[in-house]
Enzyme design. Structure first.
Site, short mmCIF file in Angstrom:
data_model
loop_
_atom_site.label_atom_id
_atom_site.label_comp_id
_atom_site.label_asym_id
_atom_site.label_seq_id
_atom_site.Cartn_x
_atom_site.Cartn_y
_atom_site.Cartn_z
N LYS A 1 25.91 41.35 40.80
CA LYS A 1 27.23 40.45 41.02
C LYS A 1 27.02 39.67 42.43
O LYS A 1 26.88 39.91 43.46
CB LYS A 1 28.31 41.46 41.28
CG LYS A 1 29.50 40.79 41.72
CD LYS A 1 30.61 41.56 42.01
CE LYS A 1 31.93 40.87 42.82
NZ LYS A 1 33.04 41.91 42.97
N ALA B 1 38.66 40.18 41.09
CA ALA B 1 39.28 39.94 42.30
C ALA B 1 40.71 39.70 42.12
O ALA B 1 41.01 38.78 41.56
CB ALA B 1 38.54 39.19 43.51
N ASN C 1 38.87 46.96 41.70
CA ASN C 1 38.65 48.10 42.72
C ASN C 1 39.77 48.49 43.35
O ASN C 1 40.32 49.57 43.23
CB ASN C 1 37.36 47.71 43.52
CG ASN C 1 36.96 48.68 44.27
OD1 ASN C 1 37.39 49.70 44.33
ND2 ASN C 1 35.86 47.98 45.09
N THR C 2 40.22 47.51 44.51
CA THR C 2 41.25 47.98 45.32
C THR C 2 42.66 48.79 44.49
O THR C 2 43.15 49.52 44.90
CB THR C 2 41.46 46.84 46.15
OG1 THR C 2 40.52 46.38 46.66
CG2 THR C 2 42.49 47.47 47.20
#
Lengths: 71, 281
Positions: free
Chosen positions: B108, B196, B218-219
């Site tokens: 990535k 993102a 992710n977050t």
């Protein structure tokens, strides 16, 4: 390059004086001999198989990295 | 009326660089409250791919080993990132180190332009993508929604693109939905992953309904009150969004259209009642 009194280099951004002549010896000296790590010297990747042939020179900037969490 | 009639799409397997992947959800492994919660979140997400990174190892520490064992136990394929790299050179060296440590040629690719927005530095990105592809890497570039950058990344050999939804960790969803739609239309046939900015399952479903092939999160999972439950919620949203895309989402209309049949409505032929309350008596 042969050094008798050790080389002043940077490992992961920290100044280190090492007696290691090669990157392979440095990796061993720092306790990473069998670890899953990768190395770079002065911004360039050094594969595992070339560490033994990679001589350390004073002023070298060495990176030793390992797996971490990532996004 | 300018309504595009929906068409059902074929159900196609999700593949990146010739590798079939069971899940269209890719999950990041950072910021979880504990290694145990991370492992359970990966399982609950059903993710086939998890992102990982490389960081400086401390003297005589074996942090890397322990983390790698945890990740390998999940059975997911690892996708190393070049997070934090600011130049093509840094990203290339990081990718080479990652290939050796993780034993994968997938990367990535991130080249970061700015600390506040963490936006892709697209010039360095294209440069690094070309160099890495030439070196045998399968590059998954974290990019913007810009079409000309997309073209250059494809020309550099990338077979998948990962445009941002909004800045990393912002949780703002698809900030430029129109541009993402344009990119989807422009890059027909190219696997596209929104990477993102996705903050909620509804954002993930939105991306999937637009025809994006997958999302990387992710977050939003790691920082949820209950990351394991949220991982499951995202898994459902991604499936729902993809199924909706394949089924064909209806076009929006400007005005109301009755859903119940008009024909046969009782009293249909009665005169309007609004201005005569005594009508019919």
């Amino acid at each position: 390059m042969e050094t008798s009194s050790g080389s002043d280099i940077h490992v992961n951004g920290v100044p280190v004086t090492t007696g290691a002549a090669t990157l392979a010896e440095l990796v061993k000296e720092l306790g990473h001999a069998d670890a899953r790590i990768a190395t770079a010297r002065n911004g360039n990747f050094v594969p595992d198989r070339l560490r033994g042939a990679t001589q350390l020179v004073p002023g070298d900037k060495i990176e030793i990295v390992s797996p971490r969490q990532g996004g | 009326m300018n309504v595009i009639e929906p068409h059902a799409k074929l159900h196609e397997p999700f593949a990146l660089y010739g590798v079939n992947l069971a899940s269209r959800l890719l999950l990041g492994t950072a910021q979880y409250p504990s290694p145990d919660i991370l492992a359970r979140a990966v399982e609950a997400s059903g993710a086939s791919v998890v992102t990982v990174s490389l960081r400086r190892e401390q003297v005589r520490a074996h942090k890397g080993e322990r983390f790698l064992e945890l990740i390998e136990a999940t059975g997911a394929r690892v996708l190393p990132n070049t997070a934090g790299c600011r130049t093509a050179k840094e990203a290339i060296t990081t990718a080479q180190m990652a290939r050796e440590v993780f034993g994968t040629d997938w990367v990535k690719l991130e080249v970061i332009a700015n600390d506040d927005t963490l936006q892709p530095e697209v010039f360095g990105l294209v440069e690094a993508a070309a160099a890495l592809t030439k070196d045998g890497f399968k590059v998954l570039p974290y990019t913007t929604e810009d079409l000309s950058v997309a073209e250059r990344l494809l020309a550099a050999g990338c077979e998948v693109l990962m445009p941002w939804g909004s800045p990393i960790g912002s949780g703002r969803g698809l900030a430029n939905r129109y541009a993402l739609q344009s990119l989807r239309a422009y890059c027909a046939g190219v696997p596209l992953i929104v990477d993102a900015g996705i903050g909620a399952p509804s954002h993930a479903a939105d991306a999937m309904e637009l025809g994006y092939d997958a999302v990387l999160i992710n977050t939003a999972v790691a920082k949820a009150g209950d990351p394991v439950r949220m991982a499951g919620a995202f898994a459902m949203a991604v499936e729902a969004g993809r199924a909706a895309y394949e089924a064909g989402v209806m076009g929006a209309r400007d005005m109301a259209t009755p859903s119940t049949p008009v024909a046969g409505t009782p009293f249909f032929d009665f005169p309007p009642v609004a201005d005569d309350p005594g009508n019919g008596k």
